[in-house]
Design a protein around this motif. Structure first.
Motif, PDB file in Angstrom:
ATOM      1  N   SER A 145      10.969  -4.546  -7.461  1.00 10.71           N
ATOM      2  CA  SER A 145      10.943  -5.244  -6.170  1.00 10.71           C
ATOM      3  C   SER A 145      11.985  -6.346  -6.110  1.00 10.71           C
ATOM      4  CB  SER A 145       9.547  -5.816  -5.907  1.00 10.71           C
ATOM      5  OG  SER A 145       8.592  -4.788  -5.765  1.00 10.71           O
ATOM      6  N   LEU A 161      12.303  -5.757  -2.385  1.00  9.43           N
ATOM      7  CA  LEU A 161      11.118  -5.161  -1.768  1.00  9.43           C
ATOM      8  C   LEU A 161      10.042  -6.228  -1.581  1.00  9.43           C
ATOM      9  CD1 LEU A 161      10.902  -1.910  -3.942  1.00  9.43           C
ATOM     10  CD2 LEU A 161      12.336  -2.369  -1.952  1.00  9.43           C
ATOM     11  N   THR A 195       6.730  -5.202  -0.008  1.00 14.45           N
ATOM     12  CA  THR A 195       5.418  -4.569   0.071  1.00 14.45           C
ATOM     13  C   THR A 195       5.353  -3.325  -0.819  1.00 14.45           C
ATOM     14  OG1 THR A 195       5.953  -3.014   1.855  1.00 14.45           O
ATOM     15  CG2 THR A 195       5.333  -5.265   2.498  1.00 14.45           C
ATOM     16  N   ASP A 210       7.206  -0.554   0.790  1.00 13.06           N
ATOM     17  CA  ASP A 210       8.653  -0.619   0.561  1.00 13.06           C
ATOM     18  C   ASP A 210       9.023   0.198  -0.670  1.00 13.06           C
ATOM     19  OD1 ASP A 210       9.094  -2.296   2.690  1.00 13.06           O
ATOM     20  OD2 ASP A 210       9.419  -4.100   1.493  1.00 13.06           O
ATOM     21  N   ARG A 239       8.839   3.899  -0.093  1.00  6.50           N
ATOM     22  CA  ARG A 239       9.972   4.378   0.726  1.00  6.50           C
ATOM     23  C   ARG A 239      11.209   4.633  -0.128  1.00  6.50           C
ATOM     24  NH1 ARG A 239      13.229   6.782   3.419  1.00  6.50           N
ATOM     25  NH2 ARG A 239      14.043   6.148   5.440  1.00  6.50           N
ATOM     26  N   ARG A 280       7.493  -4.796   7.827  1.00  2.21           N
ATOM     27  CA  ARG A 280       8.506  -4.050   7.086  1.00  2.21           C
ATOM     28  C   ARG A 280       8.393  -2.539   7.296  1.00  2.21           C
ATOM     29  NH1 ARG A 280      11.679  -5.598   2.628  1.00  2.21           N
ATOM     30  NH2 ARG A 280      12.728  -7.518   3.220  1.00  2.21           N
ATOM     31  N   ASN A 281       7.178  -2.029   7.314  1.00  2.00           N
ATOM     32  CA  ASN A 281       6.999  -0.579   7.193  1.00  2.00           C
ATOM     33  C   ASN A 281       6.545   0.113   8.463  1.00  2.00           C
ATOM     34  OD1 ASN A 281       5.690  -1.894   4.318  1.00  2.00           O
ATOM     35  ND2 ASN A 281       7.548  -0.646   4.220  1.00  2.00           N
ATOM     36  N   GLU A 309      10.698  -0.232  10.506  1.00 10.42           N
ATOM     37  CA  GLU A 309      10.996   1.159  10.177  1.00 10.42           C
ATOM     38  C   GLU A 309      11.083   2.037  11.416  1.00 10.42           C
ATOM     39  OE1 GLU A 309      11.979   4.307   7.883  1.00 10.42           O
ATOM     40  OE2 GLU A 309      11.358   2.469   6.891  1.00 10.42           O
ATOM     41  N   VAL A 329      15.565  -1.976   1.682  1.00  8.80           N
ATOM     42  CA  VAL A 329      14.512  -1.295   2.421  1.00  8.80           C
ATOM     43  C   VAL A 329      14.985  -1.063   3.844  1.00  8.80           C
ATOM     44  CG1 VAL A 329      12.167  -1.466   3.275  1.00  8.80           C
ATOM     45  CG2 VAL A 329      12.741  -2.365   1.041  1.00  8.80           C
TER      46      VAL A 329
END
Length: 546
Positions: free
Chosen positions: A105, A110, A112, A115, A118, A359-360, A364, A545
């Motif tokens: 990370s 990163l 999470t 992340d 992914r 983030r995701n 994304e 990410v």
């Protein structure tokens, strides 16, 4: 309420103190700005050994520890001690998993666990499912903290759901303002208060109740009159497997929760994590003493107060024990310790869940070009919504023992183990197999939980996590933790799905990590930043990410 003026005043003053500290925390170890997830959501990734000790300790030992576990001991007996082996087992697992996650990370920036999924598996869908699972599983855990505050206030004669909303407003305000620095600073006060209260409790209360022999005798007598099978100061043949699987499953689930990962990623170095994981088991000694408060409440003749539904609320037994045994002023200190013990983890949990969304999900799928300031703003807003969701969980589920809230979330978060935990060691599993396994595990977990009743409350569904194996057609009274059954389904489907995907020639996702990333430390330079390739395309190297 007039009988509890002293307790209310002491509680309010200490609660006000930590609230002020929450807002002041924005200036503590001040960065140039908090407008990034690294700063707002991870405290600048620079917390040293002492701060990390209090932060992770405050994160793991929550209102679940101080209210729900003694309540479970009071209502069911020995099963409540599952928390002891659970917290013993969890730290070796953290060494195995979270050290590698911290390294990769910090190497790739990163924030999470999604992340990591992914960049490791190259699947937007899998990362999305991990993010959603993490958010949903965190909701009941935050709810558990708010239940702890409500139990304390109810003992002081303050009734209704409005205290939950008041606690929500305070928590939301300072979390929004200061991010992870707020619970990190407050955790110092929280842990000191808890240690003082529990040490004094185990030295002061037992002699007043006739000693430990009388305390255990009172518990034996109560459970001998209880018709519920499995209740007692000793385990029996029917619940021993439940005890073992619950402890193991809870330990595995804990290091997958967003808040545990958030607290770990905020550490300065691998060495910081190692030192803390070696020392944090000291808290387990304290946990055993806290659990025994449930037996003390039995010996003291405590009767649970009625909840909003008119039924006894076992979560109030510890606050009532303090009220009956301590002087008014110290009872107020004890109440404040429980209340603050709820605010610290709730703040970290809301931050972890908000980072997952930002983030995701948001970046994304909605704003791939979002800059750091936008990410921080979205996370702040979502952290507020997460707390609202937690309040709705309390109102809708209304369990007899608030520990059920955490157990339900644990069953869900366990299903991310193949994608996150196994992914830190192997790329054998195909991304399509991981997606299929995660969905199968979630479905199995929800179905199992739905079919578990709670005879004590008359609830026909979602009454706990102990699944009777007789429902599988077996001639037995043995129960087992539903989370591990669902995880077994998950792993089998993942493995079969992997074999089928490879047989069909389905394209592998691109792994953007390198072997050395999993052992890197703070002094190692971050990997070069490149955009992650679209799914199904070739690509090499490290990645930011997407």
């Amino acid at each position: 309420m007039s009988d509890h003026i002293t307790e209310i005043v002491v509680f309010s003053l200490l609660f006000l103190l930590v609230s002020v500290m929450g807002f002041v925390a924005a200036r503590w170890q001040r960065a140039e700005h908090l407008e990034s997830l690294d700063e707002w959501g991870l405290g600048g990734r620079g917390f040293g050994s002492w701060i990390t000790w209090f932060l992770i300790g405050g994160d793991l030992y929550t209102a679940y520890t101080f209210v729900a576990i003694p309540a479970l001991m009071f209502g069911a007996g020995a099963m409540g001690f599952y928390a002891m082996p659970y917290t013993v087992v969890v730290y070796p697992l953290v060494f195995v998993v979270l050290l590698r996650l911290w390294s990769v990370s910090q190497r790739h920036g990163l924030v999470t666990p999604a992340d990591f999924v992914r960049v490791r598996h190259g699947s937007r869908l899998l990362a999305l499912l991990v993010a959603i699972t993490g958010i949903v599983a965190t909701m009941p855990y935050i709810a558990l903290q708010l239940v702890g505050i409500e139990a304390v206030l109810r003992t002081m004669g303050i009734t209704g759901h409005w205290p939950i909303f008041a606690a929500f407003a305070i928590l939301a305000a300072y979390t929004y303002h200061a991010g992870l620095r707020a619970p990190a600073l407050i955790a110092f006060v929280k842990d000191i208060l808890i240690y003082i209260v529990i040490i004094i409790a185990v030295l002061y209360i037992p002699p007043k109740l006739g000693g430990w022999g009388d305390i255990f005798a009172a518990a034996d007598e109560k459970f001998a009159e209880t018709p519920a099978p499995g209740d007692g100061t000793l385990l029996n043949a029917g619940n021993q497997l439940q005890y073992i699987t619950l402890a193991l499953g809870s330990a595995i689930a804990l290091f997958l929760y967003p808040h545990m990962i958030t607290g770990t990623l905020a550490a300065r170095s691998r060495d910081t994590i190692k030192k803390n994981m070696a020392a944090l088991p000291v808290y387990s000694v304290l946990l055993g003493l806290i659990a025994l408060l449930g037996y003390m409440a039995i010996a003291a003749g405590i009767t649970p107060l009625s909840g909003e539904n008119g039924k006894p609320n076992a979560n109030t037994v510890v606050p009532q024990l303090f009220d009956s045994q301590f002087p008014d002023w110290f009872a107020g200190v004890a109440y404040a310790a429980v209340g603050i013990g709820a605010l610290v983890p709730a703040a970290i949990m809301s931050i972890g869940a908000a980072n997952l969304f930002t983030r995701n999900i948001y970046r994304e799928f909605f704003r791939p070009d979002a800059d750091e300031a936008t990410e921080a703003k979205v996370s702040k807003l979502v952290s507020l919504l997460v707390k609202v969701g937690a309040v709705l969980v309390i109102v809708s589920l209304d369990p007899q023992f608030s520990v059920d809230l955490q157990l339900i979330g644990g069953v869900l978060i366990l299903q991310t183990l193949p994608a996150v935990g196994f992914g830190l060691y192997t790329r054998w599993f195909h991304r399509h197999g991981l997606v299929a396994g995660l969905l199968a595990g979630l479905l199995a977990g929800v179905v199992l939980l739905y079919n578990i009743p709670n005879p004590a409350t008359g609830k026909e569904h979602f009454g706990g996590s102990a699944f009777p194996l007789s429902d599988f057609g077996l001639d037995t009274d043995v129960t087992m933790y539903a989370g591990l059954i669902a995880l077994a389904v998950n792993i089998v489907v993942t493995a079969v799905g992997t074999l089928l995907a490879r047989a069909a020639g389905a394209q592998e996702g691109t792994d953007l990590t390198r072997p050395e990333d999993y052992f890197s430390d703070a002094q190692d330079k971050p990997s070069p930043v490149v955009e992650a390739p679209a799914e199904g395309t070739a690509g090499e190297g490290a990645a930011r990410v997407p």
